[in-house]
Design an enzyme around this catalytic site. Structure first.
Site, mmCIF file in Angstrom:
data_model
loop_
_atom_site.group_PDB
_atom_site.id
_atom_site.type_symbol
_atom_site.label_atom_id
_atom_site.label_comp_id
_atom_site.label_asym_id
_atom_site.label_seq_id
_atom_site.Cartn_x
_atom_site.Cartn_y
_atom_site.Cartn_z
ATOM 1 N N THR B 194 18.039 2.300 -10.853
ATOM 2 C CA THR B 194 16.870 3.267 -10.523
ATOM 3 C C THR B 194 16.870 3.525 -8.853
ATOM 4 O O THR B 194 17.263 2.461 -8.281
ATOM 5 C CB THR B 194 15.672 2.779 -10.769
ATOM 6 O OG1 THR B 194 14.458 3.662 -10.530
ATOM 7 C CG2 THR B 194 15.290 1.446 -9.894
ATOM 8 N N GLU B 340 12.461 1.754 -15.792
ATOM 9 C CA GLU B 340 12.111 0.238 -16.213
ATOM 10 C C GLU B 340 11.634 0.220 -17.707
ATOM 11 O O GLU B 340 11.631 -0.760 -17.947
ATOM 12 C CB GLU B 340 11.165 -0.315 -15.225
ATOM 13 C CG GLU B 340 11.648 -0.287 -14.004
ATOM 14 C CD GLU B 340 11.761 0.608 -12.763
ATOM 15 O OE1 GLU B 340 11.617 1.790 -13.230
ATOM 16 O OE2 GLU B 340 11.787 0.276 -11.572
ATOM 17 N N LYS B 450 -6.597 2.162 -0.754
ATOM 18 C CA LYS B 450 -7.326 0.849 -1.109
ATOM 19 C C LYS B 450 -8.299 0.485 -0.228
ATOM 20 O O LYS B 450 -8.259 -0.181 1.028
ATOM 21 C CB LYS B 450 -6.141 -0.225 -1.177
ATOM 22 C CG LYS B 450 -5.064 -0.024 -2.227
ATOM 23 C CD LYS B 450 -3.564 -0.309 -1.583
ATOM 24 C CE LYS B 450 -2.646 0.161 -2.253
ATOM 25 N NZ LYS B 450 -1.897 1.244 -1.493
ATOM 26 N N TRP B 455 -10.096 1.387 -5.279
ATOM 27 C CA TRP B 455 -9.159 2.861 -5.092
ATOM 28 C C TRP B 455 -9.790 4.111 -5.021
ATOM 29 O O TRP B 455 -10.736 4.230 -5.680
ATOM 30 C CB TRP B 455 -8.049 2.885 -6.244
ATOM 31 C CG TRP B 455 -7.114 1.680 -6.087
ATOM 32 C CD1 TRP B 455 -6.802 1.094 -4.854
ATOM 33 C CD2 TRP B 455 -6.235 0.908 -7.130
ATOM 34 N NE1 TRP B 455 -5.851 0.092 -4.991
ATOM 35 C CE2 TRP B 455 -5.380 0.208 -6.683
ATOM 36 C CE3 TRP B 455 -6.358 1.287 -8.633
ATOM 37 C CZ2 TRP B 455 -4.584 -0.828 -7.240
ATOM 38 C CZ3 TRP B 455 -5.411 0.564 -9.253
ATOM 39 C CH2 TRP B 455 -4.520 -0.413 -8.709
#
Lengths: 547, 547
Positions: B194, B340, B450, B455
């Site tokens: 990746t 993944e 954050k 968030w």
């Protein structure tokens, strides 16, 4: 086994059958479960609520000592609590014993003792069976307690059982969350016992892994999804209702549980099938036939064109398949398997698109076959020594199976080598595989004549003899032969006043059978022996035969 | 992990990805594989023939020393030999390295060296890349030889590569049967790297087990079967074309391999999609958009009503989804995943039937979401400490994933703890899960602010600011804050001559944002910095920010 470069993936994440309920409860929380209680009333719940009850049950299990290593039996119809136990028992590492309430009492005692069941969950309607069991020393030596499943207050239930708990009392006021743990995937989630014609029932212990993979396999074979409504009609105490309940949950499908039913109230099942818009149901032709009769009697035929009726046990009659198709649009899907195979190993979903032009008769004939193997299992036909035979549509062999959801032994039963060969399970079924990959069974092994290292189908031969206009009935058996091991002998009942000779039979069979396959003797009889249920009694013919 | 009563099932029968080709070759021997060679010509073969070539290849592998433990790279387009290698390499216990031909040369060198690839299979059209690689010491230290894939006689190929073999010469005259062995299921069948925005490519090694389960998972999610015709459009060197080729084989579907194509000849792909009756294809909106344009220009719109176009990478634009649906009947299915995750973890197949009445606009809006988790993987959204957040459609969290086809580490990379948490992989994507179970992404983690343990979505805030009539453009970044960790700051470009104050912004955001979330500063600028490809350059804004 070859071993190469290790992966980086979550390979130690175990395949757990209960994970499908977690999936359904989080992704399809509001999807309905429609269920019928023992009094005939219909109720509705959903996956989120079911999952909360299963969590409460897990807390109760902790108190009762039901956990990893426990065998817990269930005596119930296709009801909600049975459905909950399908997931609750495996979720704590325990094993659910399917107790077939139609087994002979002695066999049921044997099953409880052999599996060392410690607890039995029993529906109130089946208390008489449980109470009978509880009188047996073999059962008392292993069963610690009983859990009665009922909608009534426990005070209204009277039973001679000892150490009795009540399902609803057990879960009441328990926390609706549980600290779930993973279960090692080769742990048995279910245990079932197969009842052969000879000997004691044999234990097949399904692993979490095998049931998980079987679930994905049949979801694929039947294209099950969350737009489906699934009704498990086959008893849930019989080969886990063919894995249809688990597949429904994994798919997030609506579920309809028909509760207790018999041939007498099959109309209730038919009504639910129509009114709930069922799209997937399973059963045998003996179940689907009265449902079709019920539908035929309705003033207006329902539209069941999305329905796939998964039919096992025997080849579905043409009239049944055509009847459903013409009247309702529903498709009968013939599927094949056995207790030892979880059970589904092949299914006849849709006709393969690359077979070229088929006549309507050819299409129906093909739909009667056992179908195409499900991705994940290996199927072959083999000769008596286990050598694979060609997939040519004419070579007849025994069906051999292997794969992640095929059994490789029977539980604590040493003497069963004849059922296994080099990692494959021998089904005892005999048939052909066509070049297009379709399995078509022709016989049970015991009905096949083994002659000179080859097989002759007694059923094919009987059908061939019946083509002769002078023949009313026919039976073909194999009789011992020193040189060829077995040779075919035909018993023939001629039509009134007609004459039939061996030469007549040889002539009518000549097109379909090789010369060496023709029966050595044709014995003219006035009638054929039949069993109490009207089946040809070949066992008696074989026993009475003398040269 | 709990461990209970052992099963009697074939639990040691390993899940091997190559078994799906065995299945296809025996059950669907005549099913077509339509493929396009590098010269643009179309050819036809079938699964039986492909299986024979794979057996020949296995014999060649034995001679070359490619077996359990070997890493073998492939540099190819979506062509037949690439498809064959998908099954041939894992079938002998070796691992197929996906070589992304669009990687920067230095990264490709790194990938070959890091994976210790011993052999590289390269299409003749990609020889320049291979030859460039072969000059590097890192590559020469690991690669023993090269196999050139071409339809031409080997004498017509000139190359500077050393120890060169030719694919067709290697397999010619080899036996068409091979004595296959099982491969231990945690052995890696494929390896992919990746490419993050920072650091070196990271290796993800897919196991036979993970790919097998992923295959069954996406077959289910997309309802793939043997009546489908599947075209892998996404490059086969990119996350194994999302597992679509494997699923096609497991399903016994017809396969159409489009070969090499670019934006310039996308019409060839569109033509094949139409003329071959493709029902499943995968790609990104950037691929599907020109295909739609091509179809729009046709004199007559084709009927693609069976087609499911699986779209990843970014949220599919409404115009694309509606365009395909209105013109052809094809359905765009938004799917979500990453290298993944094998990659598919969610798909937006059909709208759930129990959502009640939705307006057409609501239905389209729902179809844009990343969809429902595939049965088999666990998905949750979590706060920065890993605590799961409610599935209420408003709580915004990072997407966490775990399951049998989710990675739990990167190959030989120690410093990657930040991507894992307690057995879960952290995606870096941020979104909500609705009460009905739908995942809807809102941000990449790096675009989220954050603040005080919560968030704030910069993308949502930018969209909110753009609702003010005086605002032309807006960008929101998080800036360091001693007390709250980060605080939002808005950069605003007013429309010509208009006035915009912090109070104006606070007012327009007031409905959607809590008071504490509102930007502390609104900075009026004449223009916003953009990258070379026209994207907002927030990195530059953050770098240049000073209180």
């Amino acid at each position: 086994m070859l071993r190469g470069i290790p992966s980086t993936m979550g390979d130690d994440y175990p395949l757990n059958i209960s994970s499908f309920l977690t999936h359904a409860a989080t992704v399809f929380p509001d999807t309905e479960i429609v269920h019928r209680s023992i009094d005939g009333a219909w109720h509705r719940t959903d996956y989120a609520q079911m999952r909360r009850r299963v969590a409460q049950l897990a807390h109760a299990f902790d108190e009762l000592g039901i956990g990893a290593g426990t065998m817990a039996g269930v005596l119930d119809w296709n009801q909600l609590r049975h459905f909950e136990l399908y997931f609750a028992v495996p979720s704590v590492g325990a094993t659910m014993l399917q107790m077939n309430l139609r087994l002979a009492p002695a066999d049921l005692v044997y099953v409880v003792e052999h599996s060392q069941a410690e607890w039995v969950f029993v529906d109130e309607s089946l208390l008489p069976i449980a109470e009978q069991l509880a009188q047996k020393e073999e059962v008392r030596s292993t069963v610690k307690g009983w859990v009665v499943m009922t909608d009534k207050p426990s005070s209204e239930i009277s039973t001679s059982l000892e150490n009795v708990h009540f399902y609803e009392d057990l879960i009441a006021d328990r926390p609706e969350e549980y600290d779930w743990q993973f279960v090692e995937e080769t742990t048995a989630c279910y245990a079932g016992y197969t009842t052969g014609t000879t000997g004691r029932p044999k234990g097949i212990y399904y692993s979490n892994r095998s049931m998980y993979l079987h679930t994905l396999g049949i979801m694929n074979a039947l294209k099950m999804g969350y737009t489906d409504t699934v009704m498990p009609v086959t008893p849930m105490f019989h080969v886990v209702s063919w894995g249809i309940p688990q597949a429904a949950v994994a798919a997030g499908a609506r579920v309809v549980l028909p509760g207790r039913f018999t041939a007498d109230n099959i109309g209730d099942v038919a009504e639910a099938l129509i009114s709930e818009g069922v799209t997937v149901a399973n059963g045998a032709p003996s179940l689907f036939a009265p449902i079709l009769e019920y539908i035929k009697a309705l003033p207006e035929a329902p539209d069941l064109s999305r329905a796939r009726l998964v039919s096992g046990a025997t080849e579905p009659p043409l009239s049944l398949m055509k009847g459903f198709s013409d009247l309702t649009g529903a498709q009968i899907i013939h599927a094949y398997g056995a207790s030892e195979t979880s059970p589904v190993v092949s299914a006849n979903w849709q006709i393969k698109p690359d077979l070229g032009e088929l006549s309507e008769a050819e299409r129906w004939d093909l739909k009667r076959a056992q179908g195409l193997p499900v991705a994940g299992v290996e199927m072959k036909i083999a000769d008596p020594t286990g050598v694979e035979l060609p997939r040519d549509g004419t070579s007849v062999g025994e069906v051999f199976l292997r794969g992640p959801w095929i059994t490789t032994s029977y539980h604590q039963l040493a003497d069963n080598d004849e059922r296994f060969h080099d990692g494959w399970w021998r089904s005892g079924d005999v048939g052909v595989i066509t070049p297009a990959g379709y399995l078509k069974l022709t016989d049970r092994l015991k009905d096949v004549i083994k002659s000179g290292g080859e097989w002759i189908s007694s059923i094919d031969m009987e059908n061939g003899i019946l083509d002769h206009p002078n023949v009313l009935e026919a039976a073909v058996i194999g009789v011992p032969d020193e040189k060829y091991q077995e040779r075919p002998v035909a018993y023939v009942v001629p039509r009134d006043g007609q004459d039939v000779t061996r030469e007549d039979i040889a002539e009518v069979l000549g097109e379909r059978f090789a010369k060496w396959q023709l029966p050595d003797q044709v014995i003219i009889v006035e009638e054929l022996p039949r069993t109490s249920v009207g089946k040809l009694d070949k066992k008696l013919l074989r026993a009475n035969w003398s040269e």
